[in-house]
Enzyme design. Structure first.
Site, mmCIF file in Angstrom:
data_model
loop_
_atom_site.group_PDB
_atom_site.id
_atom_site.type_symbol
_atom_site.label_atom_id
_atom_site.label_comp_id
_atom_site.label_asym_id
_atom_site.label_seq_id
_atom_site.Cartn_x
_atom_site.Cartn_y
_atom_site.Cartn_z
ATOM 1 N N LYS A 61 0.836 -1.207 0.000
ATOM 2 C CA LYS A 61 0.000 0.000 0.000
ATOM 3 C C LYS A 61 0.870 1.256 0.000
ATOM 4 O O LYS A 61 0.613 2.200 -0.742
ATOM 5 C CB LYS A 61 -0.904 0.033 1.238
ATOM 6 C CG LYS A 61 -2.134 -0.836 1.116
ATOM 7 C CD LYS A 61 -2.848 -0.963 2.458
ATOM 8 C CE LYS A 61 -3.910 -2.034 2.392
ATOM 9 N NZ LYS A 61 -4.364 -2.508 3.692
ATOM 10 N N GLN B 32 -5.077 -1.319 9.652
ATOM 11 C CA GLN B 32 -4.997 -2.664 9.075
ATOM 12 C C GLN B 32 -5.668 -3.687 9.998
ATOM 13 O O GLN B 32 -5.404 -3.716 11.198
ATOM 14 C CB GLN B 32 -3.524 -3.026 8.834
ATOM 15 C CG GLN B 32 -3.288 -4.352 8.148
ATOM 16 C CD GLN B 32 -3.778 -4.370 6.694
ATOM 17 O OE1 GLN B 32 -3.804 -3.350 6.017
ATOM 18 N NE2 GLN B 32 -4.180 -5.536 6.233
ATOM 19 N N ASP C 101 -11.535 3.003 4.085
ATOM 20 C CA ASP C 101 -11.970 1.605 4.027
ATOM 21 C C ASP C 101 -13.496 1.499 3.944
ATOM 22 O O ASP C 101 -14.030 0.443 3.610
ATOM 23 C CB ASP C 101 -11.534 0.870 5.311
ATOM 24 C CG ASP C 101 -10.305 0.009 5.115
ATOM 25 O OD1 ASP C 101 -10.095 -0.483 3.986
ATOM 26 O OD2 ASP C 101 -9.564 -0.185 6.093
#
Ligand code: GUN
Length: 297
Positions: free
Chosen positions: A54, A98, A121
């Site tokens: 990422k 995460q 997200d």
């Protein structure tokens, strides 16, 4: 029939190119650099691989990348303090924590402490509610990537029958909402669904997101249907070593389907591309600028 292979790797590269163009324009016209902060708690090896990837791609599209690595035993209050700082930081437009988090941390509490406008997200309860009611939101990256590929391949999805296999908050439920938003007739199936094969056989679009290797076989697929395979499962090869396979049995499904995404090289690369797209979108919204076209739901 031999299915058309939907090349997620190439499509993701195109999306990242569009994001990079958008970032360049923001910098040139407004002097703004979108920034994405990724928070990793602990040492989970798979998570470390994702986070590194990422970070690399964030920089490649011209964004600022911020990484916060915290010890596995970090107290929740310390993690919440990091998120609070990122919420208040004007250089940060997107925040990703995460998952999975270590067991002593309450994931819901942590995710819901992120400013919803920076929740790239799309997991914050506000964004879940906005998506569910058809309002402008941050959309979870994997389902957004699937939707982009479906729209690209089919054009309009209106009136199509879609079966989503899997009911997770990260993929199954938001995927179903997005397909409904595009006027599909949507069924969410799962491990307890009776006669799953017969349900899936109704579908013009099958999204497999159950996490069971090669579960969906060609005899479940309506001839000509589109199969989007979200699964990433590592299995043993008969002659040693391992390989990655999806939730669909590729060979038998590709023999019946009209189109199919491979694993690897299908949905996977689209997830990070959509994370970058969401960060650009969040940055534009934060600055009252028009959103990039084709990169949102
Ligand atoms: N872990 C695996 N996939 C994801 C994802 O899409 N977002 C976050 N935050 N964690 C993940």
């Amino acid at each position: 029939m031999t299915a058309t292979v939907i090349d997620g790797k190439a499509f993701a590269a195109k999306v990242r190119g569009q994001v990079a163009d958008g970032v360049a324009k923001l910098k040139e016209a407004h002097g703004i650099t979108p920034g994405l902060a990724v928070v990793l708690v602990g040492e989970d090896p798979a998570s470390q691989v994702y986070v590194r990837s990422k970070g690399k791609m964030t920089v490649e599209v011209g964004m600022a990348s911020f990484e916060h690595r915290l010890d596995a035993d970090t107290p929740e209050a310390d993690l919440l303090a990091v998120i609070e700082r990122l919420n208040a930081d004007p250089a940060v437009h997107g925040i990703l924590v995460q998952l999975p988090l270590p067991a002593h941390l309450d994931s819901d509490q942590v995710i819901n402490s992120i400013d919803p406008a920076k929740d790239v997200d799309g997991f914050h309860i506000s964004n879940v509610g906005l998506l569910g009611t058809g309002q402008k939101s941050m959309v979870p990256c994997t389902p957004l990537g699937c939707l982009m590929m479906l729209r690209d391949y089919h054009g309009s999805l209106s009136g199509m029958t879609a079966v989503v296999i899997g009911r997770s908050n990260i993929v199954g439920k938001p995927m179903a909402q997005l397909l409904l938003g595009d006027s599909c007739t949507v069924t969410i199936a799962h491990s307890r669904t009776k006669d799953l094969a017969a349900v899936v056989r109704q579908a013009d679009i099958v999204v497999a997101a159950v996490g069971r290797a090669q579960m969906v076989t060609g005899d479940w697929i309506k001839p000509g249907a589109t199969v989007i395979d979200v699964g990433i499962n590592r299995i043993d090869n008969p002659d040693g070593g391992t390989r990655l396979v999806g939730d669909a049995d590729y060979e038998s499904c590709a023999a019946v389907a009209g189109a199919i995404t491979p694993v690897p090289g299908g949905v996977g690369p689209m997830t990070i591309a959509c994370l970058l797209a969401n960060t650009l979108t969040a940055c534009c919204r934060a600055n009252g600028l028009p959103e990039p076209e084709g990169l949102t739901a």
